[in-house]
Design a protein around this motif. Structure first.
Motif, short mmCIF file in Angstrom:
data_model
loop_
_atom_site.label_atom_id
_atom_site.label_comp_id
_atom_site.label_asym_id
_atom_site.label_seq_id
_atom_site.Cartn_x
_atom_site.Cartn_y
_atom_site.Cartn_z
N ASN A 38 11.33 7.73 -34.76
CA ASN A 38 10.04 8.07 -35.62
C ASN A 38 10.59 8.85 -36.72
O ASN A 38 11.36 8.73 -37.14
CB ASN A 38 10.01 8.98 -35.19
CG ASN A 38 9.54 8.53 -33.43
OD1 ASN A 38 9.38 6.82 -32.69
ND2 ASN A 38 7.94 9.50 -32.51
N TYR A 39 8.93 8.82 -37.30
CA TYR A 39 9.41 9.15 -39.30
C TYR A 39 9.02 10.66 -38.87
O TYR A 39 7.75 10.77 -38.44
CB TYR A 39 8.87 7.98 -39.47
CG TYR A 39 9.34 6.79 -40.00
CD1 TYR A 39 10.32 6.56 -41.16
CD2 TYR A 39 8.60 5.38 -38.77
CE1 TYR A 39 10.84 4.75 -41.05
CE2 TYR A 39 9.81 4.29 -38.82
CZ TYR A 39 10.06 4.67 -39.47
OH TYR A 39 10.53 3.07 -39.63
N VAL A 40 9.50 11.23 -39.91
CA VAL A 40 9.25 12.52 -40.23
C VAL A 40 8.72 12.75 -41.73
O VAL A 40 9.55 12.05 -42.22
CB VAL A 40 9.79 13.93 -39.43
CG1 VAL A 40 10.09 15.33 -39.61
CG2 VAL A 40 10.60 13.33 -38.19
N TYR A 41 7.70 13.13 -42.20
CA TYR A 41 7.12 13.23 -43.15
C TYR A 41 6.52 14.32 -43.40
O TYR A 41 6.11 15.45 -42.67
CB TYR A 41 5.69 12.08 -43.85
CG TYR A 41 6.31 10.84 -43.61
CD1 TYR A 41 6.88 10.79 -44.26
CD2 TYR A 41 6.28 10.23 -42.11
CE1 TYR A 41 7.09 8.78 -44.47
CE2 TYR A 41 6.02 9.43 -42.02
CZ TYR A 41 6.77 8.76 -42.91
OH TYR A 41 6.99 6.94 -42.65
N VAL A 42 7.22 15.58 -44.29
CA VAL A 42 6.63 16.79 -44.41
C VAL A 42 6.47 17.15 -45.63
O VAL A 42 6.83 16.60 -47.05
CB VAL A 42 8.27 17.55 -44.41
CG1 VAL A 42 8.31 19.25 -44.10
CG2 VAL A 42 8.39 17.59 -42.50
N ASP A 43 5.99 18.26 -46.37
CA ASP A 43 5.29 18.21 -47.55
C ASP A 43 4.83 19.42 -47.26
O ASP A 43 5.39 20.60 -46.24
CB ASP A 43 3.83 17.52 -48.19
CG ASP A 43 2.40 18.24 -47.55
OD1 ASP A 43 2.67 18.76 -46.06
OD2 ASP A 43 1.76 17.46 -47.97
N SER A 50 5.05 9.98 -36.59
CA SER A 50 4.70 9.02 -36.90
C SER A 50 5.80 7.81 -36.33
O SER A 50 7.19 7.91 -36.40
CB SER A 50 4.68 7.92 -38.61
OG SER A 50 4.11 6.97 -38.16
N LYS A 51 5.12 7.03 -35.30
CA LYS A 51 5.84 5.82 -34.63
C LYS A 51 6.50 4.66 -35.64
O LYS A 51 7.00 3.78 -35.32
CB LYS A 51 5.54 5.30 -32.92
CG LYS A 51 5.19 6.57 -32.43
CD LYS A 51 4.72 6.22 -31.37
CE LYS A 51 4.78 7.20 -29.87
NZ LYS A 51 4.43 6.54 -28.85
N GLN A 52 5.34 4.56 -36.80
CA GLN A 52 5.39 3.61 -37.71
C GLN A 52 5.79 3.84 -39.05
O GLN A 52 5.75 5.45 -39.61
CB GLN A 52 3.74 2.98 -37.61
CG GLN A 52 3.49 1.94 -36.62
CD GLN A 52 2.29 2.06 -37.06
OE1 GLN A 52 1.62 1.40 -37.30
NE2 GLN A 52 1.20 1.83 -35.40
N LYS A 53 6.34 3.28 -40.25
CA LYS A 53 6.55 3.70 -41.25
C LYS A 53 5.06 4.16 -41.91
O LYS A 53 4.87 2.77 -41.96
CB LYS A 53 7.86 3.03 -42.22
CG LYS A 53 8.04 3.19 -43.07
CD LYS A 53 9.09 2.13 -43.94
CE LYS A 53 9.76 2.49 -44.79
NZ LYS A 53 10.16 1.70 -45.60
N LEU A 54 5.14 4.76 -42.61
CA LEU A 54 4.12 5.31 -42.93
C LEU A 54 3.43 4.69 -45.16
O LEU A 54 3.17 4.32 -44.99
CB LEU A 54 3.66 6.14 -42.65
CG LEU A 54 2.92 7.04 -41.52
CD1 LEU A 54 2.31 7.90 -41.47
CD2 LEU A 54 1.73 5.92 -40.85
N LEU A 55 4.63 5.10 -45.54
CA LEU A 55 5.33 4.98 -47.08
C LEU A 55 5.75 3.55 -47.01
O LEU A 55 6.65 3.10 -46.21
CB LEU A 55 5.60 6.32 -47.54
CG LEU A 55 5.20 7.47 -47.17
CD1 LEU A 55 5.96 8.85 -47.92
CD2 LEU A 55 3.74 6.86 -48.20
#
Length: 55
Positions: A38-43, A50-55
Motif C-alpha cells: 500500500n502507499y502512504v502519503y503524508v503532509d 491508499s491501495k493504489q498509487k495516486l501520484l
C-alpha cells in the motif's frame, strides 16, 4: 506557556541483534494498519493510506 515533558527510558540500551524477523506483514501504529504494497502519503495536515498509487 510552561509545560513539563517526561521521557521514559532516557538511558538507551543497545538492542540484541538476533538476525531474525518477519517481512511483508501488516503492522499497526496509532490505530492504523499499514499493509505491504500500500502507499502512504503524508503532509503537514495529515496522512493518507491508499491501495493504489495516486501520484
Amino acid at each position: 506557556m510552561t509545560i513539563g515533558i517526561r521521557a521514559l527510558n532516557t538511558s538507551p540500551v543497545k538492542s540484541i541483534k538476533r538476525n531474525i524477523g518477519v517481512t511483508d506483514i501488516p503492522v499497526k501504529f496509532g490505530g492504523i494498519t499499514f499493509v505491504p504494497d500500500n502507499y502512504v502519503y503524508v503532509d503537514a495536515d495529515g496522512m493518507l493510506l491508499s491501495k493504489q498509487k495516486l501520484l
